[in-house]
Design a protein around this motif. Structure first.
Motif, mmCIF file in Angstrom:
data_model
loop_
_atom_site.group_PDB
_atom_site.id
_atom_site.type_symbol
_atom_site.label_atom_id
_atom_site.label_comp_id
_atom_site.label_asym_id
_atom_site.label_seq_id
_atom_site.Cartn_x
_atom_site.Cartn_y
_atom_site.Cartn_z
ATOM 1 N N GLU A 44 -2.826 -15.568 12.305
ATOM 2 C CA GLU A 44 -1.762 -14.684 11.858
ATOM 3 C C GLU A 44 -0.703 -14.504 12.937
ATOM 4 O OE1 GLU A 44 -3.022 -10.717 11.005
ATOM 5 O OE2 GLU A 44 -3.889 -10.384 12.990
ATOM 6 N N TYR A 58 8.118 -8.768 15.196
ATOM 7 C CA TYR A 58 6.737 -8.327 15.348
ATOM 8 C C TYR A 58 6.054 -8.175 13.992
ATOM 9 C CZ TYR A 58 8.069 -7.102 20.113
ATOM 10 O OH TYR A 58 8.520 -7.143 21.409
ATOM 11 N N ALA A 59 4.756 -8.425 13.994
ATOM 12 C CA ALA A 59 3.950 -8.064 12.841
ATOM 13 C C ALA A 59 3.845 -6.544 12.791
ATOM 14 C CB ALA A 59 2.564 -8.684 12.961
ATOM 15 N N ASP A 60 3.764 -6.010 11.599
ATOM 16 C CA ASP A 60 3.680 -4.550 11.453
ATOM 17 C C ASP A 60 2.468 -3.985 12.206
ATOM 18 O OD1 ASP A 60 4.883 -4.431 8.009
ATOM 19 O OD2 ASP A 60 5.952 -4.491 9.922
ATOM 20 N N SER A 61 1.410 -4.757 12.260
ATOM 21 C CA SER A 61 0.167 -4.268 12.859
ATOM 22 C C SER A 61 0.273 -4.056 14.368
ATOM 23 C CB SER A 61 -0.972 -5.235 12.554
ATOM 24 O OG SER A 61 -0.674 -6.534 13.058
ATOM 25 N N LYS A 63 3.542 -3.582 15.938
ATOM 26 C CA LYS A 63 4.840 -2.997 16.269
ATOM 27 C C LYS A 63 4.643 -1.680 17.008
ATOM 28 C CE LYS A 63 7.656 -4.232 13.060
ATOM 29 N NZ LYS A 63 8.397 -4.303 11.778
#
Length: 121
Positions: A44, A58-61, A63
């Motif tokens: 991912e 960035y990935a939300d996870s 950020k």
């Protein structure tokens, strides 16, 4: 080639840093990215940066907890990881995207060797 360093074992809430050095020049039209793969899961996207201009994604996870940065003189990209959680445990890979797109993963034509990051609870 891309050579990664850093990573390791840390307790939840701690911090780790990753580095990824390219053996050759990274052109301004390219992008660099960090991905991760946990056991039994797909690789991912974590973070990406446009080499020219430095725009970040960035990935939300991650950020607000992770920061991607670059040193154009050293052809090196970094990932600073703060407030780590057990679910951040994975092998982290850096990659180069010649197209400059940070997604999808198929845009990347060169990958680092991978670095284990383990976050204990």
């Amino acid at each position: 080639q891309l050579v990664q360093s850093g990573g390791g074992l840390v307790q939840a809430g701690g911090s780790l840093g990753l580095s990824c050095a390219a053996s050759g020049r990274i052109f301004s039209s390219a992008a660099m990215g960090w991905f991760r793969q946990a056991p039994g899961k797909e690789r991912e996207f974590v973070a990406g940066i446009r080499w020219g201009g430095g725009r970040t994604y960035y990935a939300d996870s991650v950020k607000g907890r992770f920061t991607i940065s670059r040193d154009t003189a050293k052809n090196t990209v970094y990932l600073q990881m703060n407030s780590l959680k057990p679910e951040d445990t994975a092998v982290y890979y850096c990659g180069r995207s010649r197209s400059g797109y940070t997604l999808p993963a198929t845009e990347y034509d060169l990958w680092g060797q991978g670095t284990q990051v383990t976050v204990s609870s």
